[in-house]
Design a protein around this motif. Structure first.
Motif, PDB file in Angstrom:
ATOM      1  N   GLU A 178       0.810  -1.214   0.000  1.00  0.00           N
ATOM      2  CA  GLU A 178       0.000   0.000   0.000  1.00  0.00           C
ATOM      3  C   GLU A 178       0.846   1.268   0.000  1.00  0.00           C
ATOM      4  O   GLU A 178       0.322   2.374   0.167  1.00  0.00           O
ATOM      5  N   GLN A 179       2.131   1.115  -0.180  1.00  0.00           N
ATOM      6  CA  GLN A 179       2.986   2.296  -0.224  1.00  0.00           C
ATOM      7  C   GLN A 179       2.694   3.114  -1.480  1.00  0.00           C
ATOM      8  O   GLN A 179       2.413   2.562  -2.541  1.00  0.00           O
ATOM      9  N   PRO A 180       2.749   4.446  -1.385  1.00  0.00           N
ATOM     10  CA  PRO A 180       2.526   5.275  -2.576  1.00  0.00           C
ATOM     11  C   PRO A 180       3.629   5.034  -3.601  1.00  0.00           C
ATOM     12  O   PRO A 180       4.776   4.733  -3.234  1.00  0.00           O
ATOM     13  N   PRO A 181       3.312   5.136  -4.888  1.00  0.00           N
ATOM     14  CA  PRO A 181       4.330   4.885  -5.921  1.00  0.00           C
ATOM     15  C   PRO A 181       5.456   5.895  -5.876  1.00  0.00           C
ATOM     16  O   PRO A 181       5.228   7.088  -5.668  1.00  0.00           O
ATOM     17  N   MET A 182       6.673   5.410  -6.067  1.00  0.00           N
ATOM     18  CA  MET A 182       7.865   6.251  -6.143  1.00  0.00           C
ATOM     19  C   MET A 182       8.385   6.171  -7.574  1.00  0.00           C
ATOM     20  O   MET A 182       8.945   5.148  -7.976  1.00  0.00           O
ATOM     21  N   TRP A 183       8.178   7.224  -8.355  1.00  0.00           N
ATOM     22  CA  TRP A 183       8.575   7.207  -9.758  1.00  0.00           C
ATOM     23  C   TRP A 183      10.081   7.348  -9.894  1.00  0.00           C
ATOM     24  O   TRP A 183      10.705   8.128  -9.190  1.00  0.00           O
ATOM     25  N   ARG A 184      10.633   6.571 -10.831  1.00  0.00           N
ATOM     26  CA  ARG A 184      12.076   6.599 -11.058  1.00  0.00           C
ATOM     27  C   ARG A 184      12.370   6.323 -12.533  1.00  0.00           C
ATOM     28  O   ARG A 184      11.517   5.832 -13.272  1.00  0.00           O
TER      29      ARG A 184
END
Length: 297
Positions: A128-134
């Motif tokens: 459920e962690q928010p997405p981390m864009w990379r």
């Protein structure tokens, strides 16, 4: 609805005005590589190819961009004229079809309309962690054949991707890194059919070489835009008896019909059943864990 007549008129106007254009749509022509089913009816594929492969009109199409498939893919035209642009199928923001979300940054020459490079960005979903864009990968630095095409020509082209399809199969045969990289990003760093049939140590499953060859051959045939009959004939050259019979293919539901999603799952199961050896079929969910997830009701 007269769409093909409209498209032909627009391309004729672009040629008269010495312009290059992009064709942007949702559902690409030809096959999809989830259940290996036709996305367009036969007569529409043929009508479209008559236009975009036209020696006079085809070179003015700098690129074709499509979505729908939720995968990082490409297609190529079998008989495109010189100068025709590439066909891109982009990954999805939605992870609903077993992929991590992704988007692309396209670099192009504003004066010629040619695509020069593509950079992929993604987010790896973890609970459920928010997405981390990379940053994911850069096309030119990842695939040397693409860098060569840009450096020696006027940007990425249909012919570059036709050659890339050949290169991918050759890489698969020797267990090479190029195929592994493509398989890794096909579903944006999510286990998938291509990672399951890879031959390298990094991904090697217990599937037989015969099954892997039939699957990879089917994939290579599917990236070539054509009718369902064209696909089946191509897959047969790799020893794969695949897909639906002609009557079922002709009656295949539209992509927006209520039964399409359910039937696509069944088509996926049917494809794997016809690709795998009899002794492998019962164990497919254990060999390729994602197959179990994808075939779950």
């Amino acid at each position: 609805f007269g769409q093909f007549a409209w498209l032909r008129r627009r391309l004729e106007a672009a040629v008269r005005d010495s312009q290059r254009v992009w064709i942007v749509g949702h559902v690409p022509p030809g096959m999809e590589t989830y259940g290996y089913t036709p996305l367009w009816h036969k007569q529409y594929v043929q009508a479209y190819l008559d236009i975009v492969q036209d020696a006079h009109l085809g070179p003015c199409v700098g690129a074709q961009l499509f979505g729908h498939v939720h995968a990082d893919e490409f297609r190529y035209l079998p008989d495109a004229p010189p100068g025709a642009g590439p066909i891109w199928l982009t990954g999805a923001i939605s992870p609903v079809y077993l992929c991590n979300p992704s988007f692309r940054l396209v670099e192009y020459d504003a004066s010629t309309g040619s695509i020069l490079n593509v950079k992929v960005f993604y987010a790896e979903l973890k609970g459920e962690q928010p997405p981390m864009w990379r940053f994911g990968y850069d096309l030119l630095s990842t695939y040397p054949i693409m860098l060569d095409a840009v450096e020696t020509g006027a940007g990425l082209s249909n012919s570059a991707f036709r050659n890339f399809a050949v290169r991918l199969y050759e890489s698969w045969e020797r267990g090479g890194a190029e195929f592994d990289t493509f398989a890794l990003w096909y579903k944006t760093r999510f286990d998938n059919d291509l990672t399951c049939v890879a031959q390298s140590v990094a991904y090697n499953s217990t599937l037989s070489p015969e099954t892997k060859r039939r699957y990879v051959g089917s994939f290579i045939c599917a990236v070539r835009v054509g009718t369902y009959e064209d696909f089946k004939a191509c897959a047969a050259s790799y020893g794969a008896d695949v897909g639906m019979d002609e009557a079922l293919a002709a009656a295949w539901p539209g992509v927006d019909s209520p039964e399409a999603a359910t039937l696509s799952v069944r088509a996926r199961l049917r494809h794997w059943t016809r690709i795998a050896l009899t002794s492998e079929r019962a164990g497919l969910p254990m060999i390729c864990e994602h197959v179990l997830k994808a075939l779950s009701p």
